[in-house]
Design an enzyme around this catalytic site. Structure first.
Site, mmCIF file in Angstrom:
data_model
loop_
_atom_site.group_PDB
_atom_site.id
_atom_site.type_symbol
_atom_site.label_atom_id
_atom_site.label_comp_id
_atom_site.label_asym_id
_atom_site.label_seq_id
_atom_site.Cartn_x
_atom_site.Cartn_y
_atom_site.Cartn_z
ATOM 1 N N HIS A 200 0.709 -1.124 0.141
ATOM 2 C CA HIS A 200 -0.141 0.136 -0.054
ATOM 3 C C HIS A 200 0.860 1.088 -0.071
ATOM 4 O O HIS A 200 2.124 0.912 0.243
ATOM 5 C CB HIS A 200 -0.859 0.191 1.120
ATOM 6 C CG HIS A 200 -0.328 -0.043 2.337
ATOM 7 N ND1 HIS A 200 0.228 0.941 3.146
ATOM 8 C CD2 HIS A 200 -0.172 -0.946 3.280
ATOM 9 C CE1 HIS A 200 0.892 0.770 4.172
ATOM 10 N NE2 HIS A 200 0.625 -0.516 4.480
ATOM 11 N N ASP A 322 -1.783 -19.852 11.802
ATOM 12 C CA ASP A 322 -0.420 -20.568 12.342
ATOM 13 C C ASP A 322 -0.440 -20.288 13.789
ATOM 14 O O ASP A 322 -0.514 -19.119 14.358
ATOM 15 C CB ASP A 322 0.820 -19.811 11.682
ATOM 16 C CG ASP A 322 2.031 -20.769 12.070
ATOM 17 O OD1 ASP A 322 2.424 -20.540 13.070
ATOM 18 O OD2 ASP A 322 2.358 -21.519 10.944
ATOM 19 N N SER A 337 3.206 -5.283 6.649
ATOM 20 C CA SER A 337 2.645 -5.067 5.328
ATOM 21 C C SER A 337 3.593 -5.271 4.297
ATOM 22 O O SER A 337 4.873 -4.715 4.457
ATOM 23 C CB SER A 337 2.220 -3.578 5.227
ATOM 24 O OG SER A 337 0.959 -3.138 6.106
#
Length: 384
Positions: A200, A322, A337
């Site tokens: 992003h 997980d 990110s």
């Protein structure tokens, strides 16, 4: 009796019609207007639910029974292979102009209509790229001052008269000319050394707007701690930008990530990049670093896919499954990110956002969207 049966029949017909419209609308909305494939002649519909009943040289028509749903343009495109990274990196961005962070109520800037998020690029014919250049340009005239700024992709101008505050001319706006932070490197092309990361845009922490890129560097970074996320509070990877460790230059800051070129390659095996329609719900893995600088692979689940999110950062909804990653981070945290997502031996996307209400879940961008932004917005392409 007949009236009752007619009423039942009418109600049933209306319900079936509403159901049909809903199903038709769902399929129509789920199909993009265009897709890329390696070979048009070999394409059989990918992961789309409706059956492919008609194929032409320029596109494919999808049908629900005998009813046409939508015609999709199909283009042939070379499949790209890259190295998935998952390593932390530091980001230093110098903006193209100075971003307005706050405007004092009743100030010259406020009366002129200048708003937070605007990017000032010129004052009285002088180009400004830094806070100091803006301050110097304002001092040149105590009369009407012409401000040139960018807002929402458009360039506009405003006029104001600076206020004299103790012998210094002020316009009443707080500005910022740079940004820095830590993210995760998504991929690297080993031949061109072009990279993509973050998934992003680098945004200003105050305004939330994307920082317009003038220049930028990326550096090596290390993760030294994790603030665990919980419902209502996003966690964070605590990292440090290593001094004197520049490893590349930024070329673009886009809605689907940051892109540029490294000064040297990194080790790793190349994997093919999936086209959007090849991504499917179900098991996948994420490659990320939560300690030091070495990435590890963790299990996740792709819960939902939005093929219409062509260039944005929310093409998928993902969930961390997980146990080890959940124990250490609580799920998705800030700094993660850009962490590459792998499925069936292909790079399919990268982590972008966490859902604060449920940090085990979040959004991801398609890897194909990152490549498209890299080529179109930044003038960089991993395909020579």
């Amino acid at each position: 009796m007949i009236k009752k049966q007619l009423k039942i029949f009418t109600g049933t017909a209306a319900a079936l019609t509403a159901l049909f419209i809903a199903v038709f609308g769902y399929f129509y909305a789920s199909l993009p207007c265009n897709i890329n494939v390696e070979s048009v002649s070999e394409f059989t519909g990918g992961g789309f639910s409706p059956a492919v009943l008609e194929q032409t040289s320029g596109g494919i028509s999808f049908y629900l029974g005998n009813l046409p749903i939508k015609s999709v343009e199909v283009s042939e495109k070379e499949r790209v292979s890259v190295i998935p990274c998952g390593t932390p990196f530091g980001i230093k961005v110098k903006s193209d102009g100075v971003m307005v962070i706050e405007v004092a109520e009743g100030s010259p800037a406020d009366r002129a209509g200048i708003k937070p998020g605007d990017v000032i690029t010129g004052v009285n014919g002088c180009e400004v790229c830094t806070n100091s250049e803006l301050g110097e340009a304002v001092q040149l005239s105590a009369d009407v001052t012409r401000i040139v700024l960018k807002r929402g992709g458009s360039e506009i101008s405003a006029e104001l008269v600076p206020e004299n505050n103790g012998g210094t001319l002020k316009i009443g706006a707080w500005v910022r000319d740079s940004a820095a932070g830590i993210g995760t490197l998504t991929f690297l092309d080993p031949e061109s050394l072009i990279f993509g990361g973050l998934g992003h845009a680098v945004s200003d922490v105050t305004t939330g707007g994307a920082v317009p890129l003038r220049t930028g560097e990326i550096t090596s970074a290390e993760i030294y701690d994790v603030i665990k996320g919980k419902a209502g509070s996003a966690g964070e990877l605590c990292g440090t930008i290593l001094p004197n460790s520049d490893i590349g230059e930024l070329a673009g800051n886009t809605e689907a990530g940051v892109f540029g070129r490294l000064t040297e390659t990194v080790e790793g095996e190349t994997v093919p990049v999936a086209f959007r329609q090849e991504v499917k719900t179900g098991a996948a893995t994420v490659l990320t670093t939560i300690d030091g600088s070495e990435p590890r692979e963790y299990e996740i689940e792709i819960e939902r896919i939005n093929l219409l999110d062509l260039n944005g950062s929310k093409g998928m909804v993902i969930r961390i499954t997980d146990d080890e990653l959940l124990e250490k981070t609580g799920g998705i945290v800030r700094g993660m990110s850009g962490s590459p997502i792998l499925q069936d031996g292909m790079l399919i996307g990268a982590v972008t956002h966490v859902l604060v209400s449920d940090p085990t879940r979040g959004y991801a961008v398609f890897a194909e969207s990152m490549l498209d932004n890299c080529a179109e917005t930044c003038g960089l392409s991993v395909i020579d």
